[in-house]
Write a protein that holds these residues in place. Structure first.
Motif, mmCIF file in Angstrom:
data_model
loop_
_atom_site.group_PDB
_atom_site.id
_atom_site.type_symbol
_atom_site.label_atom_id
_atom_site.label_comp_id
_atom_site.label_asym_id
_atom_site.label_seq_id
_atom_site.Cartn_x
_atom_site.Cartn_y
_atom_site.Cartn_z
ATOM 1 N N ARG A 194 0.940 -1.161 0.145
ATOM 2 C CA ARG A 194 0.040 -0.070 0.026
ATOM 3 C C ARG A 194 0.862 1.270 0.060
ATOM 4 N NH1 ARG A 194 -2.445 1.109 4.156
ATOM 5 N NH2 ARG A 194 -4.412 2.467 3.243
ATOM 6 N N ILE A 195 2.250 1.064 0.264
ATOM 7 C CA ILE A 195 2.997 2.329 0.221
ATOM 8 C C ILE A 195 3.331 2.632 -1.317
ATOM 9 C CG2 ILE A 195 5.321 3.091 0.920
ATOM 10 C CD1 ILE A 195 5.270 1.078 3.276
ATOM 11 N N PRO A 196 2.966 3.992 -1.549
ATOM 12 C CA PRO A 196 3.381 4.345 -2.991
ATOM 13 C C PRO A 196 4.843 4.281 -3.257
ATOM 14 C CG PRO A 196 1.980 5.999 -1.958
ATOM 15 C CD PRO A 196 2.558 5.036 -0.955
ATOM 16 N N HIS A 197 5.055 3.517 -4.461
ATOM 17 C CA HIS A 197 6.227 3.129 -5.217
ATOM 18 C C HIS A 197 7.142 4.588 -5.394
ATOM 19 C CE1 HIS A 197 9.629 0.591 -6.542
ATOM 20 N NE2 HIS A 197 9.561 1.218 -7.642
ATOM 21 N N ASP A 198 6.207 5.692 -5.680
ATOM 22 C CA ASP A 198 6.865 7.015 -6.116
ATOM 23 C C ASP A 198 8.019 7.614 -4.790
ATOM 24 O OD1 ASP A 198 5.302 6.734 -8.395
ATOM 25 O OD2 ASP A 198 3.824 7.991 -7.753
ATOM 26 N N LEU A 199 7.475 7.184 -3.672
ATOM 27 C CA LEU A 199 8.418 7.604 -2.632
ATOM 28 C C LEU A 199 9.648 6.992 -2.690
ATOM 29 C CD1 LEU A 199 5.625 7.536 0.251
ATOM 30 C CD2 LEU A 199 6.401 9.473 -0.974
ATOM 31 N N TYR A 200 9.713 5.740 -2.997
ATOM 32 C CA TYR A 200 11.175 5.164 -3.033
ATOM 33 C C TYR A 200 11.831 5.657 -4.394
ATOM 34 C CZ TYR A 200 9.485 1.777 0.288
ATOM 35 O OH TYR A 200 8.705 1.253 1.398
ATOM 36 N N GLU A 201 11.204 5.974 -5.309
ATOM 37 C CA GLU A 201 11.881 6.574 -6.464
ATOM 38 C C GLU A 201 12.484 7.738 -6.323
ATOM 39 O OE1 GLU A 201 9.163 6.496 -9.608
ATOM 40 O OE2 GLU A 201 9.133 4.297 -9.884
ATOM 41 N N ALA A 202 11.565 8.829 -5.586
ATOM 42 C CA ALA A 202 12.080 9.998 -4.986
ATOM 43 C C ALA A 202 13.175 9.987 -4.221
ATOM 44 C CB ALA A 202 11.098 10.828 -4.537
ATOM 45 N N ALA A 203 13.298 9.017 -3.163
ATOM 46 C CA ALA A 203 14.467 8.781 -2.468
ATOM 47 C C ALA A 203 15.594 8.467 -3.102
ATOM 48 C CB ALA A 203 14.011 7.797 -1.141
ATOM 49 N N THR A 204 15.177 7.472 -4.153
ATOM 50 C CA THR A 204 16.614 6.967 -4.817
ATOM 51 C C THR A 204 17.352 8.039 -5.341
ATOM 52 O OG1 THR A 204 15.417 4.615 -4.928
ATOM 53 C CG2 THR A 204 17.518 5.342 -6.442
ATOM 54 N N SER A 209 20.196 5.596 0.659
ATOM 55 C CA SER A 209 20.423 4.103 0.527
ATOM 56 C C SER A 209 19.244 3.260 0.822
ATOM 57 C CB SER A 209 21.425 3.432 1.269
ATOM 58 O OG SER A 209 21.245 3.956 2.686
ATOM 59 N N ALA A 210 19.234 2.060 0.486
ATOM 60 C CA ALA A 210 17.945 0.979 0.750
ATOM 61 C C ALA A 210 17.739 1.121 2.426
ATOM 62 C CB ALA A 210 18.434 -0.496 0.451
ATOM 63 N N VAL A 211 19.148 1.092 3.079
ATOM 64 C CA VAL A 211 18.599 1.194 4.759
ATOM 65 C C VAL A 211 18.045 2.313 5.016
ATOM 66 C CG1 VAL A 211 19.892 1.173 6.925
ATOM 67 C CG2 VAL A 211 20.628 -0.457 4.974
ATOM 68 N N GLN A 212 18.496 3.457 4.390
ATOM 69 C CA GLN A 212 17.680 4.835 4.799
ATOM 70 C C GLN A 212 16.165 4.703 4.188
ATOM 71 O OE1 GLN A 212 20.390 7.423 2.722
ATOM 72 N NE2 GLN A 212 21.375 8.025 4.759
ATOM 73 N N GLN A 213 16.061 4.286 3.067
ATOM 74 C CA GLN A 213 14.441 4.111 2.589
ATOM 75 C C GLN A 213 13.495 3.302 3.674
ATOM 76 O OE1 GLN A 213 14.331 3.057 -1.410
ATOM 77 N NE2 GLN A 213 16.058 4.306 -1.979
ATOM 78 N N PHE A 214 14.331 2.417 4.096
ATOM 79 C CA PHE A 214 13.477 1.387 5.001
ATOM 80 C C PHE A 214 13.253 2.084 6.295
ATOM 81 C CE2 PHE A 214 13.323 -2.053 8.174
ATOM 82 C CZ PHE A 214 12.619 -2.730 7.834
ATOM 83 N N ARG A 215 14.327 2.826 6.781
ATOM 84 C CA ARG A 215 14.151 3.365 8.048
ATOM 85 C C ARG A 215 12.976 4.492 8.004
ATOM 86 N NH1 ARG A 215 19.096 6.191 11.594
ATOM 87 N NH2 ARG A 215 17.775 7.077 13.008
ATOM 88 N N PHE A 216 13.083 5.449 6.972
ATOM 89 C CA PHE A 216 12.471 6.774 6.841
ATOM 90 C C PHE A 216 11.243 6.720 6.093
ATOM 91 C CE2 PHE A 216 17.050 8.114 7.774
ATOM 92 C CZ PHE A 216 16.730 8.750 8.971
ATOM 93 N N ILE A 217 11.126 5.677 5.330
ATOM 94 C CA ILE A 217 9.748 5.550 4.461
ATOM 95 C C ILE A 217 9.082 4.330 4.998
ATOM 96 C CG2 ILE A 217 8.968 5.451 2.219
ATOM 97 C CD1 ILE A 217 11.227 6.808 1.079
#
Length: 307
Positions: A194-204, A209-217
């Motif tokens: 349910r988490i929008p994939h756009d957030l991960y694309e913007a973070a990338t 990093s993958a760890v930061q995305q996991f922690r902050f998103i």
């Protein structure tokens, strides 16, 4: 002279009323069955808590004597202690392992994702007979048992899994973990999707990093699901029954090291024929679960406001 038409009185069985009646008839089997097999036993249990009854003879009103009896029983308090310890040993690792497992199963690069999802959910739907056979081999008290053979490689002596205090708790907790971690993983997986994939694309793009995305998103947006799973797991821990019973094979063989509160009230009712004390134990368990439910609702409200 112009004739005024007589107003037509609306029929009682209007289309809207017919649809509502049809809907009630469709859902009525659930409420009828719930009233017979759910609501009535619960209310009757409250009534039995104040009675002295062996299941066959005449009931005798004893007031709060059943509550006083179980409160003075050391085994009752031992069962609560065991339930709390087993809940901590079995519930907390489930959540800690289920979240990264769900993230792994949600990864786009993972091949055969559907196969792995089915495999991790299989323990939840596995027959309890098969579970009993598997874990009776793993935690056999014989020196050649699978667990004992493994620990002997590191110099450990023979472990009596059904008699030693922490050996019993570890064995039952492993059974709980094995059976329920897949169920919680699927719930977390649904939350991740349910988490929008756009957030991960913007973070990338921003260099996260993958760890930061996991922690902050992932973790902040997954917080309501974590609260929900924690709530379900906590309630399930207080209702722990199948795993200890399967581990020992018979309720009369369950030692005090593995006695949970549900096993205690089951034994009081169907082994000791003391339905009054069993019902009193059930009421206390109901109050404990209600307390944890209230705490969960309060925590969920704060989480929702924070989000």
């Amino acid at each position: 002279m112009k004739t005024v038409p007589t107003p037509v009185k609306p029929s009682y069985w209007s289309e809207r009323r017919k649809e509502a009646t049809a809907g009630l008839l469709y859902i009525s089997p659930f409420f009828i069955l719930f009233a017979i097999f759910g609501l009535f036993p619960m209310l009757y249990s409250f009534y039995l808590a104040f009675q002295n009854w062996n299941g066959l003879g005449e009931m005798k009103f004893v007031g709060f004597a059943n509550f006083q009896l179980i409160m003075s029983d050391p085994l009752f308090w031992r069962s609560i202690y065991n339930t709390v310890i087993l809940g901590l040993l079995g519930t907390l690792p489930q959540i800690l392992v289920a979240i990264p497992l769900a993230a792994l199963l949600n990864a786009a690069w993972l091949r055969f994702r559907n196969l792995f999802r089915i495999a991790i959910f299989m323990p939840y739907v596995t027959s309890t007979v098969a579970v009993a056979l598997v874990f009776s081999v793993i935690f056999s008290e014989h020196p050649s048992g699978l667990a004992n053979s493994f620990f002997s490689l590191f110099g450990f002596e023979q472990i009596f899994w059904k008699k030693e205090e922490w050996a019993v708790k570890v064995a039952i907790s492993v059974m709980v973990f094995w059976r329920w971690v897949g169920y919680n993983t699927i719930i977390f997986l649904a939350g991740l999707q349910r988490i929008p994939h756009d957030l991960y694309e913007a973070a990338t793009i921003d260099g996260a990093s993958a760890v930061q995305q996991f922690r902050f998103i992932t973790l902040p947006l997954l917080r309501p699901v974590i609260v929900f799973v924690t709530f379900l797991s906590t309630i399930g821990a207080w209702q722990l029954f199948v795993e200890p019973l399967v581990f020992y094979g018979n309720v009369n063989l369950v030692r005090e090291e593995g006695m949970t509160i549900v096993l205690y009230l089951w034994k009081e009712a169907f082994a000791n024929s003391a339905f009054g004390t069993a019902s009193a134990s059930a009421i206390i368990l109901f109050l404990i679960i209600a307390l944890f439910s209230a705490l969960n609702l309060k925590l969920s409200g704060r989480t929702g406001n924070a989000a």
